[in-house]
Design a protein around this motif. Structure first.
Motif: not given
Length: 286
Positions: A20, A23, A32, A69, A128, A132, A134-136, A202
């Motif tokens: 993981g 991020d 998280v 996140m 969480k 979520g 994320y950066r992707c 993202a």
């Protein structure tokens, strides 16, 4: 020359000993988890401000990762190095207790040692959300944008995005630490962030400056960027702890309306494209 932090992390990843990494935090079960360190002489100087100000900034930096996140902060692990010249450890403990209560956190453990300088690291656990962030996930033609407070009620003259380059240089050269600035005390707006997180493609918080953060997004998503604004201090400013978002063209108008409801401007500065992105300068603290 590649910075040492990047070399270290890449070597860890190649050793197949990570999970993981990449991020703002990592999702484990219902939580998280994110951590950040504050080291005297590296991240701050004690003459810059009171212990309350320095410790609260560390809390805010860590909280920003959890919110980025799309999670709600719940628990805290504290690692602390108490310098020998700080005799009143009860006062220090009261500050950490007050900050934990202020931000709805329960301290569940950690470690404490005595040393030469003041160091503290926080590891936060956040509940969480359903979705979520994320950066992707960025696609070509998505818009890149950052948040900027625009109301006088938000101390906009001091909290305006992009001023931290100046604040950092003045602090390092002259010891001037503007206590009501974003550099010393970033204002977080979790309700706004959590609302925007739901519609963003993202996202991440801005710690090292947009020019560095884009390199991370570019590598993960295998994209480049077409810039819509002229690069200036907003592009290089570190430790903003505002959100950097990617929105699909279909969600951008809704995102702008949401930001406006919270007296913020969503500043659109680039579009994603097929290609790559090259760093224009070294990271400011490497």
């Amino acid at each position: 020359m590649q910075d040492r932090e990047k070399q270290f992390i890449q070597t860890l990843k190649r050793g197949n000993a990570t999970y993981g990494v990449g991020d703002d935090g990592v999702v484990l079960g219902d939580y998280v988890i994110a951590t950040d360190a504050f080291f005297e002489g590296i991240h701050f100087k004690r003459e810059w401000g009171s212990l309350e100000i320095l410790i609260e900034k560390c809390f805010l930096v860590n909280l920003s990762d959890i919110y980025a996140m799309n999670a709600i902060p719940k628990y805290l692990l504290l690692t602390l190095c108490v310098p020998k010249d700080i005799k009143d450890v009860k006062y220090l403990a009261k500050i950490f207790s007050a900050m934990a209560l202020k931000y709805g956190l329960k301290i569940i453990g950690g470690d404490t040692i005595v040393g030469e300088k003041l160091h503290f690291s926080l590891t936060l656990l956040g509940q969480k959300g359903k979705k979520g962030l994320y950066r992707c996930g960025i696609k070509p033609n998505d818009y890149l944008a950052y948040l900027n407070p625009k109301s006088i009620l938000n101390h906009s003259k001091k909290q305006v995005f992009g001023k931290n380059v100046l604040h950092l240089k003045r602090a390092l050269l002259f010891g001037i630490y503007p206590k009501d600035s974003r550099f010393a005390m970033p204002l977080l707006y979790p309700k706004m962030i959590l609302a925007l997180n739901v519609i963003a493609r993202a996202g991440m918080d801005i710690s090292d400056g947009i020019f560095i953060e884009l390199s991370r997004l570019a590598k993960i998503n295998k994209i480049g960027f077409t810039f819509l604004l002229k690069k200036s201090n907003w592009f290089y400013s570190p430790e903003e702890y505002q959100m950097l978002y990617a929105f699909s063209p279909y969600k951008l108008s809704k995102a702008k309306r949401l930001a406006n409801q919270y007296r913020h401007q969503l500043v659109v500065f680039a579009r994603a494209k097929r290609g790559s992105y090259k760093l224009v300068k070294k990271n400011w603290h490497r």
